[in-house]
Write a protein that holds these residues in place. Sequence first.
Motif, PDB file in Angstrom:
ATOM      1  N   GLN A   1      -5.910  -3.616   2.578  1.00 12.08           N
ATOM      2  CA  GLN A   1      -6.981  -3.608   1.341  1.00 12.08           C
ATOM      3  C   GLN A   1      -8.215  -2.707   1.360  1.00 12.08           C
ATOM      4  O   GLN A   1      -8.566  -1.902   0.340  1.00 12.08           O
ATOM      5  N   GLN A   2      -8.692  -2.629   2.691  1.00  8.11           N
ATOM      6  CA  GLN A   2      -9.971  -1.742   2.941  1.00  8.11           C
ATOM      7  C   GLN A   2      -9.617  -0.446   2.570  1.00  8.11           C
ATOM      8  O   GLN A   2     -10.541   0.437   2.270  1.00  8.11           O
TER       9      GLN A   2
ATOM     10  N   PRO B   1       0.542  -7.720  -1.502  1.00 10.13           N
ATOM     11  CA  PRO B   1       1.197  -8.807  -2.519  1.00 10.13           C
ATOM     12  C   PRO B   1       0.136 -10.091  -2.250  1.00 10.13           C
ATOM     13  O   PRO B   1      -0.558 -10.250  -1.073  1.00 10.13           O
ATOM     14  N   ASP B   2      -0.122 -10.881  -3.311  1.00 11.18           N
ATOM     15  CA  ASP B   2      -0.934 -12.212  -3.066  1.00 11.18           C
ATOM     16  C   ASP B   2      -0.304 -12.846  -1.825  1.00 11.18           C
ATOM     17  O   ASP B   2       0.841 -13.080  -1.578  1.00 11.18           O
TER      18      ASP B   2
ATOM     19  N   ARG C   1       6.592 -12.893  -3.534  1.00 10.88           N
ATOM     20  CA  ARG C   1       7.697 -11.970  -3.451  1.00 10.88           C
ATOM     21  C   ARG C   1       7.687 -10.690  -4.489  1.00 10.88           C
ATOM     22  O   ARG C   1       7.270 -10.818  -5.632  1.00 10.88           O
ATOM     23  N   VAL C   2       8.046  -9.513  -3.853  1.00  9.59           N
ATOM     24  CA  VAL C   2       7.600  -8.145  -4.584  1.00  9.59           C
ATOM     25  C   VAL C   2       9.119  -7.998  -5.193  1.00  9.59           C
ATOM     26  O   VAL C   2      10.236  -8.016  -4.434  1.00  9.59           O
ATOM     27  N   ASP C   3       9.137  -7.767  -6.433  1.00  7.30           N
ATOM     28  CA  ASP C   3      10.535  -7.343  -7.089  1.00  7.30           C
ATOM     29  C   ASP C   3      10.611  -5.959  -6.879  1.00  7.30           C
ATOM     30  O   ASP C   3      10.210  -5.006  -7.568  1.00  7.30           O
TER      31      ASP C   3
ATOM     32  N   ASP D   1       9.152   0.479 -10.769  1.00  8.18           N
ATOM     33  CA  ASP D   1       8.271   1.430 -11.499  1.00  8.18           C
ATOM     34  C   ASP D   1       7.437   2.515 -10.305  1.00  8.18           C
ATOM     35  O   ASP D   1       6.590   3.157 -10.738  1.00  8.18           O
ATOM     36  N   GLY D   2       7.816   2.315  -8.986  1.00  9.37           N
ATOM     37  CA  GLY D   2       7.334   3.052  -8.125  1.00  9.37           C
ATOM     38  C   GLY D   2       5.917   2.668  -7.474  1.00  9.37           C
ATOM     39  O   GLY D   2       5.424   3.466  -6.834  1.00  9.37           O
ATOM     40  N   THR D   3       5.689   1.416  -7.543  1.00  8.52           N
ATOM     41  CA  THR D   3       4.263   0.940  -7.079  1.00  8.52           C
ATOM     42  C   THR D   3       4.861   0.694  -5.490  1.00  8.52           C
ATOM     43  O   THR D   3       5.946  -0.234  -5.212  1.00  8.52           O
ATOM     44  N   TRP D   4       3.982   1.078  -4.555  1.00  8.24           N
ATOM     45  CA  TRP D   4       4.248   0.851  -3.164  1.00  8.24           C
ATOM     46  C   TRP D   4       3.274  -0.333  -2.764  1.00  8.24           C
ATOM     47  O   TRP D   4       1.846  -0.164  -2.759  1.00  8.24           O
ATOM     48  N   TYR D   5       3.725  -1.485  -2.089  1.00  5.87           N
ATOM     49  CA  TYR D   5       3.075  -2.408  -1.599  1.00  5.87           C
ATOM     50  C   TYR D   5       3.226  -2.680  -0.134  1.00  5.87           C
ATOM     51  O   TYR D   5       4.259  -2.504   0.326  1.00  5.87           O
TER      52      TYR D   5
END
Length: 321
Positions: free
Chosen positions: A139-140, A146-147, A211-213, A282-286
């Motif tokens: 995060q820093q 993900p939560d 959970r990340v979709d 949608d191309g978001t990286w977690y």
Amino acid sequence: MDDRRGSVLVLTNLHDVTTDIVLRVLAARRVPVVRLDPGTDLLAEASLSASYGTGGQRGTLRTPSRDLDLTRVRSVWVRRPSAYDGPPGLDEHDRRFAREQAFWGIGGVLASLPHAHYVNHLWNNRAAEYKPAQLAAAQQVGLLVPDTLITHAAQEAREFVACHGSGVVYKPLWNSPYRVAGRPHSVWVREVREQEITEAVAVCPHLFQARVDKAFDVRVTAVGPWLSGVRIDSPDLDWRRRQGLMRCEPVDVPGAIDQSVRAYLAHFRLVYGAFDFAVTHDGTWYFLECNPNGQWAWQPPDVTDAIAQALADQLEKGSAP
């Protein structure tokens, strides 16, 4: 002292075949290498001595094939050494005493070699293995996380699951050895439902994560300034479970992710890191986690070769002059 003329010290166990890939590269470059598993070799035919005082720091590692001046080690590659276990034949208390003296004594010597370049330093590896610290650091440096809830309170865990309609997964906080009916058993990442959570959660902290979709997973491997990404398509939530069913291919790493990965490595003072991401449709990286000593030889041959070359570059160069 010319660091480039020193030996590379590789700390790993006898069965670590991944190490052999890099050792072949170093052999082709005519870089001298000493391989040691301190947890076992120093109970057999090898010995280690170190001295400190007015004459400075000195030390010698003796193996059946050679003597190594510890002030002449250019690099240390901390791969997969065995745990210190203590000499067999001692009673429980004496063996525990010997094991702990070896951990703090031998471990301290090997972590304090003058002029050596560590990939990665033992203490930096350890600091970077705590999953809560990984999430905080991610995060820093600007990575999406993900939560996540870490708790040993069952009610809090149930409430967390209830608040995340897309699902929640459970992950162990450490890859602890686990056996079922006497046989080794892996604890995989898996989806968990509210009604499954019992008061047994109170036994120890548990990590629950939204959970990340995801459309696919990505492994980003970073070695010093070098970095590459591999897309992983798997039928399993945890692709490690059945690696024979996954498909891998190189993938471009977005510039923002590249920058954050480098900042993450700097945060923990790492040279090497194996980063796992989940990428949505949608191309978001977690960011999921970073293993500071993760396996890498399972990737496509061209990528595996590039990683080996990048690791050899780091080990060959030694410390900055």
